[in-house]
Enzyme design. Structure first.
Site: not given
Length: 423
Positions: A260, A275, A347, A350, A389
């Site tokens: 990403r 990130r 997070e 999801s 994460r």
């Protein structure tokens, strides 16, 4: 993609429903396109009927020995006009299709209102946050040179990572642990899928055309993209397929890297493994009967929660408000793990129900019985979990005063009996 027939029936109701997302539907453009489509379709049908009638007249006139030259000329002229009309109709259809591709999914009625993540609604909290009698460090400080950002910058640029030694091994063991639980206990079928996909594949799941600037493009003879999540190739397993009712539900799990651009991230979000441009996930995907998808969302979410609970990581589950909801999702439940180094929940998974939004784009269908018409399946996915994460959550929650990290009990066999990590 929303149902075009539903759009035609009541576009104003759809516009109102999308406001909970903060999305303003361009009704004027839609009406212009739909009116043009309707007008051209009527003209096409009228002209086609006229040509059919005159073509029959040619046959009758020929049998009666009459001169058919004028009729043939008229039919030829009608054919040319029909061809031109068909071209215009096709262009309008494509414009209307492109318009609909940029419209997000309708939020489920249970989605709470709100503009940003601050207004997400907490559903439940699990586990106790660790209490330290020392100043806790974040994962970057704890890992030290085992998390080598100097090397990654030299190799690829900023916001990549190189993991060394036991840190790399822990990363690998987390993947295996998650796969084992989901396959052996939860009943998922494991898939190994391509990491590079074509434009049709990205469009089917909703990444394109709206988010083309957020993904990595692979230069070549045809458009290809690095996957932003395993959801993309897995969901496309059923693209253009007609499944038998008995095949549902399909439960797939896959471990892949994810790529990403994360162009909007800044500040502390870009520190460490939070990130980055390349990370890894174990992804869960459900392909279900429409009547079963909401129950499947709860099941999928619980499967992801099982991993956090087995690892002993404190977390909370929140339902996303309309303004924080992803483009293709009808409803999303986020699992947020506690990170002492950031002093907040972040997070780590999801879990979303897309209902028939992706399936309509992908033409993923099933047949209830051999004589029935096909219906669209429902698609769902969620991370089970994001590896980086989860790894940093273990480092920060299990850290000790001397800078070592006590490993969760379930990971010790995967780590060859190692109980404590030293960096």
């Amino acid at each position: 993609m929303l149902d075009p027939r539903r759009f035609r029936q009541d576009p104003e109701a759809i516009a109102e429903a999308l406001k909970i997302r903060g999305f303003e539907l361009d009704l004027a453009t839609y009406h212009d396109l739909e009116d043009a489509r309707h007008t051209l379709q009527t003209e096409l049908e009228t002209l086609q009927h006229e040509r059919n009638v005159k073509s029959k007249h040619i046959g009758v006139a020929k049998q009666q020995g009459e001169d058919i030259t004028p009729l043939v000329a008229e039919v030829g002229d009608l054919g040319s006009r029909l061809d031109a009309l068909r071209d215009k109709f096709q262009q309008i259809q494509e414009s209307l299709h492109d318009f609909l591709l940029h419209v997000p999914n309708l939020p489920d009625a249970s989605v709470p209102p709100g503009d940003s993540e601050e207004e997400n609604v907490e559903l439940r909290v699990w586990g106790k946050r660790p209490e330290f009698d020392f100043e806790p460090k974040d994962h970057v400080e704890l890992a030290g040179t085992s998390l080598d950002f100097e090397a990654s910058v030299r190799i690829s640029g900023s916001r990549f990572s190189v993991l060394k030694g036991n840190l790399a091994k822990l990363h690998r063991c987390l993947i295996q642990f998650m796969l084992d639980v989901h396959i052996e206990e939860h009943g998922y079928e494991e898939l190994y899928v391509p990491f590079i996909v074509n434009r049709e594949t990205m469009t089917a799941t909703g990444q394109l055309p709206k988010f083309e600037d957020d993904v990595f493009f692979v230069r070549g003879e045809i458009d290809r993209f690095l996957i932003p999540t395993a959801e993309v190739p897995i969901t496309n397993m059923v693209r253009d397929q007609i499944l038998d009712f008995s095949e549902l539900p399909l439960l797939y799990v896959s471990h892949t890297p994810c790529f990403r651009r994360e162009s909007g991230s800044h500040g502390k979000d870009t520190r460490g493994l939070i990130r980055v441009h390349q990370f890894e996930k174990v992804e869960l995907v459900h392909i279900t009967h429409p009547d079963a998808s909401w129950e499947a969302l709860e099941t999928l979410t619980r499967h992801a929660e099982t991993i956090l609970q087995r690892l002993g990581l404190p977390y909370r589950a929140v339902v996303l408000c309309g303004g924080d909801l992803g483009f293709a999702a009808a409803k999303t439940i986020d699992l947020e793990v506690w990170l002492p180094g950031f002093d907040r929940y972040r997070e780590v998974s999801s879990c979303s129900n897309f209902v028939d939004f992706q399936a309509r784009r992908a033409q993923a269908r099933f047949r209830p019985d051999p004589t029935a018409r096909t219906e669209l399946v429902h698609t769902l996915n969620g991370s089970g979990l994001a590896i980086g994460r989860t790894l940093l959550a273990i480092l920060e929650n299990y850290q000790r005063a001397d800078g070592t990290v006590q490993l969760p009990e379930v990971l010790i066999p995967y780590m060859g009996g190692v109980e404590v990590l030293q960096f």
